[in-house]
Design an enzyme around this catalytic site. Structure first.
Site, PDB file in Angstrom:
ATOM      1  N   ARG A 282       0.821  -1.221   0.054  1.00 64.39           N
ATOM      2  CA  ARG A 282       0.062  -0.079   0.086  1.00 64.39           C
ATOM      3  C   ARG A 282       0.888   1.408   0.134  1.00 64.39           C
ATOM      4  O   ARG A 282       2.210   1.291   0.248  1.00 64.39           O
ATOM      5  CB  ARG A 282      -1.039   0.101   1.324  1.00 64.39           C
ATOM      6  CG  ARG A 282      -1.832  -1.150   1.477  1.00 64.39           C
ATOM      7  CD  ARG A 282      -2.704  -1.146   2.645  1.00 64.39           C
ATOM      8  NE  ARG A 282      -3.838  -2.393   2.655  1.00 64.39           N
ATOM      9  CZ  ARG A 282      -3.375  -3.640   3.274  1.00 64.39           C
ATOM     10  NH1 ARG A 282      -2.242  -3.479   3.927  1.00 64.39           N
ATOM     11  NH2 ARG A 282      -4.337  -4.265   3.465  1.00 64.39           N
ATOM     12  N   LYS A 307      -2.076  -2.418   7.973  1.00 69.02           N
ATOM     13  CA  LYS A 307      -3.582  -2.226   8.070  1.00 69.02           C
ATOM     14  C   LYS A 307      -4.061  -3.492   9.243  1.00 69.02           C
ATOM     15  O   LYS A 307      -3.656  -4.407   8.912  1.00 69.02           O
ATOM     16  CB  LYS A 307      -4.370  -2.442   6.859  1.00 69.02           C
ATOM     17  CG  LYS A 307      -5.898  -1.921   7.006  1.00 69.02           C
ATOM     18  CD  LYS A 307      -6.466  -1.901   5.464  1.00 69.02           C
ATOM     19  CE  LYS A 307      -8.036  -1.309   5.413  1.00 69.02           C
ATOM     20  NZ  LYS A 307      -8.477  -1.263   4.424  1.00 69.02           N
ATOM     21  N   HIS A 413      -2.416   2.632  -6.137  1.00 74.09           N
ATOM     22  CA  HIS A 413      -3.202   1.283  -5.619  1.00 74.09           C
ATOM     23  C   HIS A 413      -3.238   0.327  -6.727  1.00 74.09           C
ATOM     24  O   HIS A 413      -3.291  -0.949  -6.668  1.00 74.09           O
ATOM     25  CB  HIS A 413      -4.557   1.510  -4.972  1.00 74.09           C
ATOM     26  CG  HIS A 413      -4.764   0.704  -3.796  1.00 74.09           C
ATOM     27  ND1 HIS A 413      -4.088   0.706  -2.688  1.00 74.09           N
ATOM     28  CD2 HIS A 413      -5.903  -0.132  -3.738  1.00 74.09           C
ATOM     29  CE1 HIS A 413      -4.351  -0.398  -1.912  1.00 74.09           C
ATOM     30  NE2 HIS A 413      -5.608  -0.891  -2.443  1.00 74.09           N
ATOM     31  N   ARG A 416      -0.545  -2.184  -6.814  1.00 73.36           N
ATOM     32  CA  ARG A 416      -0.868  -3.058  -5.762  1.00 73.36           C
ATOM     33  C   ARG A 416      -1.915  -4.276  -6.382  1.00 73.36           C
ATOM     34  O   ARG A 416      -1.738  -5.555  -6.398  1.00 73.36           O
ATOM     35  CB  ARG A 416      -1.362  -2.662  -4.488  1.00 73.36           C
ATOM     36  CG  ARG A 416      -1.696  -3.519  -3.517  1.00 73.36           C
ATOM     37  CD  ARG A 416      -2.328  -2.921  -2.351  1.00 73.36           C
ATOM     38  NE  ARG A 416      -3.104  -3.699  -1.211  1.00 73.36           N
ATOM     39  CZ  ARG A 416      -2.483  -4.656  -0.406  1.00 73.36           C
ATOM     40  NH1 ARG A 416      -1.286  -4.612  -0.074  1.00 73.36           N
ATOM     41  NH2 ARG A 416      -3.172  -5.313   0.478  1.00 73.36           N
ATOM     42  N   HIS A 439      -4.468  -9.319   3.688  1.00 72.05           N
ATOM     43  CA  HIS A 439      -5.892  -9.429   3.802  1.00 72.05           C
ATOM     44  C   HIS A 439      -6.223 -10.278   4.943  1.00 72.05           C
ATOM     45  O   HIS A 439      -5.781 -11.321   5.102  1.00 72.05           O
ATOM     46  CB  HIS A 439      -6.522  -9.670   2.370  1.00 72.05           C
ATOM     47  CG  HIS A 439      -6.438  -8.885   0.998  1.00 72.05           C
ATOM     48  ND1 HIS A 439      -6.810  -9.203   0.084  1.00 72.05           N
ATOM     49  CD2 HIS A 439      -6.008  -7.630   1.219  1.00 72.05           C
ATOM     50  CE1 HIS A 439      -6.575  -8.278  -0.650  1.00 72.05           C
ATOM     51  NE2 HIS A 439      -6.220  -7.214  -0.029  1.00 72.05           N
ATOM     52  N   TYR A 448      -9.872 -10.478  -7.217  1.00 70.42           N
ATOM     53  CA  TYR A 448      -8.840 -10.500  -8.303  1.00 70.42           C
ATOM     54  C   TYR A 448      -9.156 -11.750  -9.079  1.00 70.42           C
ATOM     55  O   TYR A 448      -8.817 -11.782 -10.382  1.00 70.42           O
ATOM     56  CB  TYR A 448      -7.521 -10.582  -7.732  1.00 70.42           C
ATOM     57  CG  TYR A 448      -7.242  -9.309  -7.033  1.00 70.42           C
ATOM     58  CD1 TYR A 448      -7.043  -8.255  -7.580  1.00 70.42           C
ATOM     59  CD2 TYR A 448      -6.847  -9.494  -5.429  1.00 70.42           C
ATOM     60  CE1 TYR A 448      -6.896  -6.996  -7.067  1.00 70.42           C
ATOM     61  CE2 TYR A 448      -6.632  -8.297  -4.848  1.00 70.42           C
ATOM     62  CZ  TYR A 448      -6.555  -7.274  -5.564  1.00 70.42           C
ATOM     63  OH  TYR A 448      -6.326  -5.892  -4.753  1.00 70.42           O
TER      64      TYR A 448
END
Length: 468
Positions: A282, A307, A413, A416, A439, A448
């Protein structure tokens, strides 16, 4: 000689017109140029090199009292001096704009440092870099915290006990303040579920906010009532929900990524963009990297406090090794100069700074992508060097995408997203990609597979199997 000097500066003033400068500020550009010449008295300007200019800019960058706009004036003054007056052969290729962009200070409300500001997480005051909307939000938060200090204090305390991000803290405080304002600055403790419903519907009907924005407001209010006021009985009635559009991420092909990276004219921006794509980082994870996070021995990068307050390890692309080593050497040279001038401190979170009081001046804790200027902390008066502002890389990426002729909405982004998609295309399993992206839920990574048009197997369009 006096007449020649006068003509020189008259000509300098004339040259400033091509840079669209206001006549009222031209005298400051002249002042900056004269100060540079005085600092190098006895040397002809024609003999100056890029290293002379960079050394001077680094020295000025250690002045924590110099504002962003003053430093930008200084850089532009030297650009006019060497490009227009001296016509130095190296001046056209000198990264003047990069010195301006990479020297931008982090504002007190920036997520990297805001948590350590005063007791309700509010900055010490608005800065010149804030837009009008941010000023209005900060003003509302200040008004709310003054009127209901006990609510603000308890909200921040509960958030920090759960180690939520500073962005969440700022967002929840802002939504609670907006909620109170909507109801005439009444005490939120006196309001009920019907008041929450009215506010959430108002956001959709009157302000047409997105589903994610409405959900954020709802989460903030539910957190306040249940975690701060300990009111588990709060009940929401039916309210109008904003529709959440199903959007797929923008993904670049491998060829497009190559064109984008080769078009970036800044070596620093090119390296950072390479890390976004090569490691799936990120944007803020990239700008916050420190020297000790890069492990050349094990060929990986440790992403700290990402995150969800989690660490993870991502592979280090071997083709970036030399550029990264050179970046580390550059930071080391700058750090030695800072130490020699009595500086060399870097920002560390308060808890870490208390645990390791000498760490702030150690090389390994320095940011991998430091600002070209130091900043003076308005709270402690300490002068330290932060990381570069993330907006700089965002601007570079957008300019490069346009120059490369990429007709997609390209941002940081998107690199990424491309990292994840290209791994899946190469046959890596979804769980591996989930780990590398950080994630928490594999369903987030599953988006994706839709980008790849792979719900299970590749779908061939019926158009492609028509008989001629």
């Amino acid at each position: 000689p006096h007449d020649a000097v006068s003509r020189f500066w008259e000509n300098f003033v004339e040259k400033t017109k091509a840079y669209n400068l206001k006549p009222s500020v031209v005298r400051w550009y002249v002042k900056h140029a004269k100060e540079y010449i005085r600092a190098h008295s006895g040397r002809r300007l024609a003999g100056h090199t890029t290293e002379d200019v960079m050394a001077y800019l680094r020295e000025k960058g250690r002045n924590g009292r110099l504002a962003d706009w003053q430093y930008a004036q200084l850089v532009r003054a030297l650009q006019i001096l060497f490009m227009e007056m001296v016509k130095a052969p190296w001046a056209a290729d000198f990264p003047w704009q990069e010195w301006i962009d990479n020297a931008r200070e982090l504002e007190p409300t920036h997520a990297t440092v805001a948590r350590d500001y005063d007791h309700v997480g509010h900055a010490s005051g608005p800065t010149d870099t804030m837009d009008n909307r941010q000023r209005a939000v900060d003003g509302l938060i200040k008004r709310f915290t003054q009127q209901f200090p006990h609510h603000a204090e308890r909200l921040v305390t509960e958030i920090r006990l759960r180690q939520y991000s500073i962005r969440t803290e700022q967002s929840y405080l802002a939504w609670l303040a907006r909620f109170a304002r909507f109801h005439g600055m009444r005490d939120p403790a006196e309001l009920d579920g019907a008041a929450m419903t009215a506010f959430l519907e108002h956001l959709v009907v009157q302000h047409h906010v997105s589903a994610s924005t409405q959900s954020q407001a709802l989460n903030a209010l539910v957190f306040f009532y249940k975690q701060v006021l300990k009111n588990e009985a709060i009940a929401l009635g039916a309210f109008a929900h904003s529709r959440k559009p199903r959007r797929l991420p923008v993904v670049l092909t491998r060829a497009e990524v190559g064109r984008l990276l080769s078009t970036l004219d800044s070596p620093t921006a090119r390296l950072m963009a390479g890390l976004l794509y090569g490691c799936g980082l990120r944007l803020m994870e990239c700008v916050r990297l420190r020297i000790l996070d890069v492990d050349f021995g094990y060929q990986h990068i440790l992403v700290r406090n990402a995150k969800g307050s989690k660490d993870r390890i991502v592979p280090l692309p071997r083709r970036l090794n030399e550029a990264l080593r050179e970046q580390v050497r550059s930071v080391e040279r700058q750090h030695r100069e800072d130490l020699a001038c009595g500086l060399g401190g870097v920002y560390l979170p308060d808890a870490l700074a208390r645990k390791y009081p000498k760490a702030e001046k150690e090389l390994m804790w320095q940011y991998l992508f430091p600002s070209l200027r130091v900043s003076t902390d308005p709270r402690s008066g300490k002068t330290r060097r932060h990381h570069i502002h993330e907006n700089n890389l965002q601007k570079h990426i957008k300019r490069a995408a346009t120059a490369a002729g990429l007709n997609k909405r390209v941002n940081c982004h998107a690199l990424r997203h491309s990292f994840a998609t290209h791994l899946l295309e190469s046959g890596y399993d979804i769980r591996t990609v989930q780990e590398l992206l950080g994630h928490a839920d594999v369903s987030t990574t599953m988006i994706y597979t839709h980008v790849l048009n792979k719900p299970g197997v590749t779908v061939t369009s019926p158009m492609d199997v028509l008989q001629a």
